[in-house]
Motif scaffolding. Structure first.
Motif, short mmCIF file in Angstrom:
data_model
loop_
_atom_site.label_atom_id
_atom_site.label_comp_id
_atom_site.label_asym_id
_atom_site.label_seq_id
_atom_site.Cartn_x
_atom_site.Cartn_y
_atom_site.Cartn_z
N GLU A 137 25.54 16.38 55.39
CA GLU A 137 25.72 16.42 53.80
C GLU A 137 24.70 16.07 53.03
O GLU A 137 24.55 16.26 51.67
CB GLU A 137 26.97 15.69 53.72
N LEU A 138 23.76 15.59 53.31
CA LEU A 138 22.29 15.00 52.70
C LEU A 138 21.73 16.23 52.23
O LEU A 138 21.21 17.15 53.27
CB LEU A 138 21.66 13.97 53.53
N ILE A 139 21.33 16.29 51.22
CA ILE A 139 20.77 17.71 50.46
C ILE A 139 19.15 17.40 50.22
O ILE A 139 18.97 16.14 49.68
CB ILE A 139 21.59 18.10 49.31
N PRO A 146 17.20 14.23 42.61
CA PRO A 146 17.11 15.61 42.74
C PRO A 146 16.54 16.40 41.73
O PRO A 146 16.72 16.17 40.37
CB PRO A 146 18.73 16.01 42.97
N GLU A 168 18.01 21.21 43.76
CA GLU A 168 18.78 20.26 44.58
C GLU A 168 20.11 19.79 43.89
O GLU A 168 21.24 19.71 44.67
CB GLU A 168 17.94 18.89 44.92
N ARG A 169 20.17 19.63 42.74
CA ARG A 169 21.53 19.44 41.83
C ARG A 169 22.34 20.42 41.87
O ARG A 169 23.79 20.20 42.10
CB ARG A 169 21.06 18.88 40.40
N VAL A 207 24.06 20.52 45.34
CA VAL A 207 25.01 19.55 45.32
C VAL A 207 26.16 20.00 44.73
O VAL A 207 27.40 19.83 45.27
CB VAL A 207 24.51 17.84 44.73
N PHE A 213 21.25 11.58 42.89
CA PHE A 213 22.48 11.97 43.98
C PHE A 213 23.83 11.10 43.71
O PHE A 213 24.71 11.92 43.76
CB PHE A 213 21.53 11.91 45.21
N SER A 214 23.63 9.91 43.59
CA SER A 214 24.64 9.38 43.80
C SER A 214 25.54 9.34 42.36
O SER A 214 26.72 9.30 42.35
CB SER A 214 24.55 7.62 44.14
N LEU A 221 25.65 11.90 40.76
CA LEU A 221 26.52 13.40 40.99
C LEU A 221 27.69 13.27 41.82
O LEU A 221 28.72 13.70 41.32
CB LEU A 221 25.57 14.48 41.56
N VAL A 222 27.58 12.60 42.97
CA VAL A 222 28.81 12.72 43.68
C VAL A 222 29.51 11.54 43.66
O VAL A 222 30.80 11.74 44.01
CB VAL A 222 28.08 12.93 45.40
#
Ligand code: ATP
Ligand code: MG
Length: 309
Positions: free
Chosen positions: A25-27, A223, A227-228, A231, A265-266, A268-269
């Motif tokens: 799941e890591l992008i 990202p 990359e964003r 995600v 990244f964090s 975003l998710v």
């Protein structure tokens, strides 16, 4: 001596399907994944390199020494919420499958530990290496590949050197670093099937003696646009947003309006997507307009300041 249970939050054993999934799941980390898994594979099982050499470079001996003699340390460095801990926790699954061995990972987080009593950091670090060493010794084979391997994960490693500016802590601080260096050297000299992964927000504050020992330093960033998009695209598409609408949200999460950094990244998710869901839950569906407003109202986590601390 401090027991395994006291030292490590949770020992992880690979292969483990859950970690394989999390890794996938890591992008945007393909290059890091490949480099890290190769380095770890060779550290925990150097015989792989012999096979490669016999096949491709039968007369090459000298060049191999340079790779096999490297200290068993990899540093993951970079911005907050960029996947350092997550990659460090999950990559061993790939290595375990590739090498067909069982790998144990001992995770030691220094941020929540090692405060308080003088000498505690040193004790923690020494005990962690001692456990790793003892475990690895049991797995070593006299010839060929090892029966298993150990990875020591030293997370939030800033704490090892963070108090450097605080003169009171200076002595203890240095002792912790020395314990770390001694540990790396012992693992390396013993040619044990073991490796150390260290995660830090600021490599510049690491002791030069630690940096010098790193077989590799992998840098993690926020990202970029693509990359964003990677995600956000799938989860937002699945709740009915169009490609154009998603593009708008992707753009809003980037650097803009005088702010030169975008969402991590964090962000975003763990913040944006859950906030969008909870805003609609339990009475309505997710609507683009609300998602847009929420995106505008959230501020990205500021980058880790090198001078801070
Ligand atoms: N490259 C990525 N792709 C997808 N999700 C990511 C990525 N990086 C981080 N995340 C998400 O953000 C969460 C936090 O990441 P992680 O804990 O690895 O950050 P970190 O780099 O260790 O940050 P810190 O420096 O604050 O410890 C992860 O659990 C994951 O859900
Ligand atoms: Mg982390």
């Amino acid at each position: 001596m401090i027991s395994t249970e006291e030292l490590f939050e949770q020992v992880v054993v690979y292969p483990d399907f859950e970690y394989k999934e999390r890794l996938s799941e890591l992008i945007g980390l393909e290059d890091h994944k490949s480099r890290l898994s190769k380095i770890l594979s060779l550290l925990v099982n150097p015989s792989g390199l012999d096979l490669w050499q016999k096949q491709y470079h039968p007369s090459a001996v000298t060049i191999l020494n340079y790779i096999l003699k490297r200290p068993p340390l990899v540093v993951l460095e970079g911005d907050v919420g960029s996947g350092k801990s997550e990659l460090a926790l999950t990559i061993a699954d790939t290595v375990a499958r590739q090498e067909n061995i069982e790998i144990n990972l001992f995770p030691l987080s220094l941020s929540t530990r090692g405060e308080g009593r003088v000498g505690q950091m040193t004790q923690l670090v020494s005990a962690a290496f001692e456990h790793t060493l003892q475990h690895a010794e049991k797995l070593k084979n006299q010839s060929g590949s090892s029966r298993g391997a150990v990875i020591l994960l030293v997370d939030e490693a800033d704490a090892l050197t963070q108090s450097r500016e605080n003169s009171q802590m200076h002595h203890e601080d240095k002792a912790g670093v020395n314990a770390f260096i001694r540990g790396i050297d012992r693992l390396g000299n013993g040619k044990l099937p073991a490796a150390v992964i260290m995660c830090t927000n600021r490599v510049s504050s690491l002791d030069p003696a630690i940096k010098r020992r790193a077989a590799d330093i992998l840098k993690f960033d926020r990202p970029n646009d693509a990359e964003r998009k990677l995600v956000l695209e799938k989860p937002l598409k699945e709740v009915g947003l169009t490609t154009d609408q998603i593009s708008e949200i992707v753009k809003l999460t980037g650097p803009k309006n005088g702010r030169d950094f975008g969402f991590t990244f964090s962000d975003l998710v763990q913040r944006l997507l859950p906030t969008i869901v909870l805003d609609a839950y339990p009475d309505t569906a997710i609507m683009f307009d609300r998602a847009l407003e929420i995106t505008k109202s959230l501020a990205p986590t500021p980058p880790f300041k090198e001078s801070h601390g």
